[in-house]
Enzyme design. Structure first.
Site, mmCIF file in Angstrom:
data_model
loop_
_atom_site.group_PDB
_atom_site.id
_atom_site.type_symbol
_atom_site.label_atom_id
_atom_site.label_comp_id
_atom_site.label_asym_id
_atom_site.label_seq_id
_atom_site.Cartn_x
_atom_site.Cartn_y
_atom_site.Cartn_z
ATOM 1 N N LYS A 8 0.781 -1.237 0.000
ATOM 2 C CA LYS A 8 0.000 0.000 0.000
ATOM 3 C C LYS A 8 0.814 1.290 0.000
ATOM 4 O O LYS A 8 0.255 2.371 0.146
ATOM 5 C CB LYS A 8 -0.956 -0.002 1.185
ATOM 6 C CG LYS A 8 -0.239 -0.074 2.516
ATOM 7 C CD LYS A 8 -1.202 0.065 3.692
ATOM 8 C CE LYS A 8 -0.435 0.095 4.995
ATOM 9 N NZ LYS A 8 -1.270 0.296 6.160
ATOM 10 N N TYR A 50 -0.060 1.666 -7.178
ATOM 11 C CA TYR A 50 -0.908 1.191 -6.070
ATOM 12 C C TYR A 50 -2.386 1.440 -6.393
ATOM 13 O O TYR A 50 -3.209 0.517 -6.362
ATOM 14 C CB TYR A 50 -0.531 1.901 -4.758
ATOM 15 C CG TYR A 50 -1.628 1.817 -3.727
ATOM 16 C CD1 TYR A 50 -1.808 0.654 -2.989
ATOM 17 C CD2 TYR A 50 -2.518 2.872 -3.535
ATOM 18 C CE1 TYR A 50 -2.843 0.561 -2.078
ATOM 19 C CE2 TYR A 50 -3.551 2.782 -2.631
ATOM 20 C CZ TYR A 50 -3.711 1.624 -1.901
ATOM 21 O OH TYR A 50 -4.752 1.529 -1.002
ATOM 22 N N LYS A 53 -5.613 -1.196 -7.475
ATOM 23 C CA LYS A 53 -6.912 -1.283 -6.800
ATOM 24 C C LYS A 53 -8.045 -1.187 -7.819
ATOM 25 O O LYS A 53 -9.018 -1.940 -7.766
ATOM 26 C CB LYS A 53 -7.037 -0.180 -5.738
ATOM 27 C CG LYS A 53 -6.159 -0.396 -4.526
ATOM 28 C CD LYS A 53 -6.629 -1.598 -3.710
ATOM 29 C CE LYS A 53 -5.792 -1.842 -2.473
ATOM 30 N NZ LYS A 53 -6.225 -3.014 -1.699
ATOM 31 N N ASN A 86 -9.515 8.130 4.044
ATOM 32 C CA ASN A 86 -8.215 8.069 4.733
ATOM 33 C C ASN A 86 -8.345 7.495 6.145
ATOM 34 O O ASN A 86 -8.772 8.215 7.056
ATOM 35 C CB ASN A 86 -7.588 9.461 4.790
ATOM 36 C CG ASN A 86 -7.157 9.966 3.425
ATOM 37 O OD1 ASN A 86 -7.940 9.967 2.470
ATOM 38 N ND2 ASN A 86 -5.916 10.394 3.317
#
Ligand code: UFG
Length: 338
Positions: free
Chosen positions: A85, A151, A155, A181
């Site tokens: 991540k 990244y 996704k 977040n």
């Protein structure tokens, strides 16, 4: 139900394990410990007083996943949180990121579907939304696979693949959760975020400055078109986020569903720092730096769909997150390392 949590010893995984156990479900954690430590699973057991067996292995390996089903089955659902991540690292190691973040999905789906799982919940990100004109982002806002880093691209690629898999498995519940977040920690102070090396994200960085292992906070840009010139984000307490996984599993219907998990409240970098300073009880050293490459001025969601369809709403604020993060950090100055 019995749930396989891939990435279950990580930051979001451990909190999700606690939330599932406290809602009466059973969990099996699968984690290769590349970004966390086994003690996280023990702490899940301490918090809940329930078993959270940990299998140490890579979710991208079919044989490892098969072994989990053989030893811990029958398993009703998979929550897939096993991913690399670090955004910056992903730009340096794109192959590693694409391989790990896609192969894990393939292995979990291949083995899970063969064993008749009813639900598959995937951890995605609010960074799949690509048009700032759409703010606040709803699930129907424009998405792209042409994003600023591997990244985020990995996704979105996963989401595209999952839509195809859902189409040919109409009896399976496939749920994509787009996180904004994540911040905060469990109020016990026993589990929390434990980033490797120098943190990339804001709250862990601020917390390291507060605990004294980093000198000063760098504020990336003060000239954005926002109320105080710093970036706006939708910071969601990890305990609220974990609860979102529980309701997604409990309320899932056959077919594909996509939900934003966020508060809907934009908070600036300076507001987050002020909130953390209040939790710590003193001002923290900070300096303004140029904008960070790849950052956007603002991203926050409209969480109405999850409220309407799942009855899920965030309960905790940025101040709760600062208090709980600082509680975790002060009790564990070196994270899970003794
Ligand atoms: N920021 C600073 N100083 C720091 C760190 C961050 O000022 O030391 C600012 C950023 O510029 C941004 C805000 O704080 O305005 C939030 O930054 P984070 O790095 O905490 O979070 P991002 O919104 O950049 O990251 C989010 C998710 C990630 C995801 C990424 C994709 O948290 O998981 O988007 O771009 F990978």
């Amino acid at each position: 139900m019995r749930v396989l949590l891939a990435g279950g010893a990580g930051y979001i995984g451990a909190h999700t394990a606690v939330a599932l156990l406290e809602s009466g479900h059973e969990v099996v954690l699968l984690d290769d410990l590349s970004g966390t430590q086994a003690v996280a699973a023990e702490r899940v057991e301490t918090i809940t007083g329930k078993a959270a067996p940990l299998v140490v292995g890579n979710a991208a390996d079919d044989e490892v996943v098969e072994a989990v089903f053989a030893e811990h089955g029958p398993i009703d659902a998979i929550v897939h949180l096993a991913a690399f991540k670090a955004v910056g690292e992903s730009t340096q190691k794109p192959l590693d990121y694409y391989a790990n973040n896609l192969d894990s999905t393939f292995a979990l789906l291949r083995v899970g579907l063969a064993h008749g799982i009813r639900s598959f919940v995937f951890s995605s990100t609010g960074t799949v939304y690509s048009d700032p004109a759409d703010l606040p982002f709803t699930e129907d806002s424009t998405t792209s696979v042409d994003l600023s880093n591997p990244y985020s691209k990995s996704k979105r690629m996963n989401e595209v693949i999952l839509a195809d898999v859902a189409r040919v498995n109409p009896d399976v519940n496939v749920t994509i959760l787009r996180y904004f977040n994540p911040v905060g920690a469990h109020p016990s102070g026993l589990i929390g975020e434990d980033p490797t090396g120098i943190p990339n994200n804001l709250m862990p960085y601020v917390s390291r400055v507060a605990i004294g292992t980093l000198d000063r906070i760098g504020v990336f840009g003060d000239d954005y078109d926002t109320p105080d010139g710093t970036g706006l984000r939708d910071y969601i307490h990890v305990v609220d986020l974990a609860e979102g996984h529980v309701v997604a599993l409990e309320q899932a219907q056959p077919g594909l569903a996509v939900y934003n998990l966020g508060t809907g409240v934009p908070v600036s970098v300076l507001q987050l720092i002020a909130s953390f300073e209040a939790a710590v009880g003193r001002e923290l050293p900070k300096e303004f730096l140029p904008r960070r490459a790849g950052d956007v001025a603002a991203t926050y969601c409209d969480p109405a769909k999850a409220a309407a369809e799942l009855g899920w709403r965030t309960r905790l604020t940025i101040d709760d997150a600062s208090r709980d993060y600082w509680n975790w950090q002060s009790r564990n100055p070196r994270g899970y390392s003794a």
